[in-house]
Design an enzyme around this catalytic site. Sequence first.
Site, PDB file in Angstrom:
ATOM      1  N   HIS A 297       5.743  -9.560   3.863  1.00 56.77           N
ATOM      2  CA  HIS A 297       5.018  -8.306   3.523  1.00 56.77           C
ATOM      3  C   HIS A 297       4.948  -8.061   1.483  1.00 56.77           C
ATOM      4  CE1 HIS A 297       5.711  -3.963   4.670  1.00 56.77           C
ATOM      5  NE2 HIS A 297       5.864  -3.537   3.050  1.00 56.77           N
TER       6      HIS A 297
ATOM      7  N   ASP B 199       8.921  -7.342   0.260  1.00 55.02           N
ATOM      8  CA  ASP B 199       8.312  -6.007  -0.539  1.00 55.02           C
ATOM      9  C   ASP B 199       7.277  -5.574  -2.098  1.00 55.02           C
ATOM     10  OD1 ASP B 199       6.922  -3.458   0.372  1.00 55.02           O
ATOM     11  OD2 ASP B 199       8.653  -2.524  -0.391  1.00 55.02           O
TER      12      ASP B 199
END
Length: 301
Positions: free
Chosen positions: A31, A257
């Site tokens: 991610h 992230d």
Amino acid sequence: MSFEKTPGWLDWYANPSKPKFVLPAGAVDAHCHVFGPGDQFPFAPERKYTPCDASKDQLFALREHLGFDKNVIVAASCHGTDNRAVVDALLNSNNKARGVATVNRQVKDQELEEMHAAGVRGVRFNFLKRLVDFTPKEELMEIAARVAPLGWHVVVHFEGADLAELWDFFTALPTKVVVDHMGRPNVAQGVDGPEFKLFIKLLTEHENIWSKVTCPERLSVTGPRALNGEQNAYQDVVPFGRYLVENFSDRVLSGTDWPHPNLSKYMPDDGLLVDWIPHIARTPELQRKLLVDNPMRLYWS
Ligand code: 0GY
């Protein structure tokens, strides 16, 4: 085109530490995002924030520094339904990146096929009002039905408090469903609190639903403090990640992230985020599933 960042925007951490935890060979950062660069891939007119630039080359340099082997690049909401920045990164990744796109019902079949050839393997449905305008569920279901034959999955991003309302929609999706950031529970409620309990019920009852055990830096109340002299940051989020990794070991993914959109207090050191992983995946077997086997099955098979 040059863009002015949203006031107060925090740029990504320029000199992350080298993690103490050595990632297993072939580990996937499942991610992360690219932002622009804005002069090459303009941010969308309908965006809710304007970030700093965060290019594919900067992402790939971080990957090498941290010891990951591959990336899954998720289209960020600041690019709307324009997936060119993601596709460009995938095409220049030497097969070391896969992508998750954002599309609407106007997308043509040929565009989906071209994105598939570039390495896109999923679409993301974002339910955070501060990030996107509302899209009717009927349109989202139509998109899911169109990408299912390509073998794609649906990534869903929502706040823990909204899961009850979204339950029927999620459980009717015809694909694998990957939930961002452990369903974003309110960690102050604890692992036995109602929000996380409902999320566990969702995973228990529906074997097509996966979870990213990501974003301790977003969810944590205690923050990146080292406790008792140990490198044990984001302590309060550990029980949540650990529960998912130990009970759904074949359906969890990890990720940084990076470049961490919309954090208002501090920007995390990505090296510390990697050092958080062995606190939630405590054995080499769990680490291998989380970081290698699961993402490889979902994105590279
Ligand atoms: C994340 C979280 C956020 C933003 C986005 O696409 C996005 O803009 O996902 C957020 O603001 O919480 O997953 O990066």
